[in-house]
Enzyme design. Structure first.
Site, PDB file in Angstrom:
ATOM      1  N   SER A  60       3.828  70.689 -19.976  1.00 51.35           N
ATOM      2  CA  SER A  60       2.877  70.649 -19.009  1.00 51.35           C
ATOM      3  C   SER A  60       1.867  71.848 -19.160  1.00 51.35           C
ATOM      4  O   SER A  60       1.125  71.790 -20.246  1.00 51.35           O
ATOM      5  CB  SER A  60       3.315  70.438 -17.499  1.00 51.35           C
ATOM      6  N   ASP A  78       2.355  58.615 -16.761  1.00 51.34           N
ATOM      7  CA  ASP A  78       2.242  59.922 -16.111  1.00 51.34           C
ATOM      8  C   ASP A  78       1.051  60.019 -15.044  1.00 51.34           C
ATOM      9  O   ASP A  78       0.065  59.563 -15.279  1.00 51.34           O
ATOM     10  CB  ASP A  78       2.042  60.924 -17.401  1.00 51.34           C
ATOM     11  N   HIS A  91       5.730  62.145 -15.566  1.00 47.12           N
ATOM     12  CA  HIS A  91       5.598  63.657 -16.127  1.00 47.12           C
ATOM     13  C   HIS A  91       6.654  64.569 -16.486  1.00 47.12           C
ATOM     14  O   HIS A  91       6.769  65.402 -17.270  1.00 47.12           O
ATOM     15  CB  HIS A  91       4.584  64.286 -15.174  1.00 47.12           C
TER      16      HIS A  91
END
Length: 221
Positions: free
Chosen positions: A121, A171, A202
């Site tokens: 991320s 996501d 995610h």
């Protein structure tokens, strides 16, 4: 065994971090990489240690904590809103991270030319920024749920870099188009890019770990 000794290098001490030296690889001719572990928003220097151990048992692990705080949550660079990055801060923090990696290699005596980032991320985004703006710092990268950090004015020469990108088709944070654009940027820069799409969101899944480990094994086979 972990090491977090005080050092004089400003570049090193500006990041709270963990370093775990490589273990001897008995009967192996391959040199284990140093995995640069870069956590997501709200993570810390301990978050990805177990992931690093799963991806390449015995590899050295270098895991810094992001220096930016967003409502008390550590990050590696500022954002103005969800998916909207403070590009000036991103460039500043990318340079800081590059200097940190170089200082860590000198201090902990690992091969600076054999560093592979493992970013999730926010960590994946600054790893991508390192690739696009500081070629040579990373031999390669595993990017889990990345976005385009910025559009470079001039493409870097990434012909020596290998990158694994894993993204989720469902996501809610990273649009598919963002990941595809990053993949194209990396390929246009000459990087060898492997991609994997999961039918998930995610969070990091067992599938991500399995596929990233297989990819990393091919790089060091």
């Amino acid at each position: 065994m972990s090491t977090n000794e005080p050092v004089t290098s400003r570049s090193l001490t500006q990041f709270v971090h963990r370093f775990i030296p490589a273990e001897a690889q008995e009967g192996s001719q391959k040199q284990a990489p140093t995995l640069l572990l870069l956590h997501g928003t709200g993570g810390n220097e301990d978050d990805l240690l177990s992931l690093g151990g799963m991806l390449f048992p015995g590899a050295a692990l270098l895991s810094p904590r992001g220096n930016v705080s967003e409502n008390g949550m550590p990050r590696f660079f500022r954002r103005l809103a969800e998916g909207v990055f403070d590009v000036a801060d991103l460039h500043k923090r990318t340079q800081e991270l590059a200097d940190f990696v170089s200082a860590a290699a000198e201090t902990y005596h690992f091969d600076a030319s054999n560093v592979v980032a493992v970013g999730y991320s926010n960590g994946a985004n600054i790893a991508a920024s390192l690739l696009l703006s500081k070629p040579g710092i990373l031999r390669g990268a595993i990017l889990l749920r990345p976005m385009v950090p910025f559009i470079p004015d001039q493409l870097a020469d990434l012909s020596a870099a290998s990158v694994f990108v894993s993204a989720g088709r469902m996501d809610p944070i990273v649009p598919t188009a963002q990941t595809e654009q990053l993949i194209q940027l990396l390929k246009q820069s000459g990087a060898s890019v492997a991609t994997h799409w999961i039918n998930g969101g995610h969070g990091i899944s067992h599938e991500d770990v399995r596929e990233a480990r297989l990819w990393l094994n091919t790089i060091y086979s």
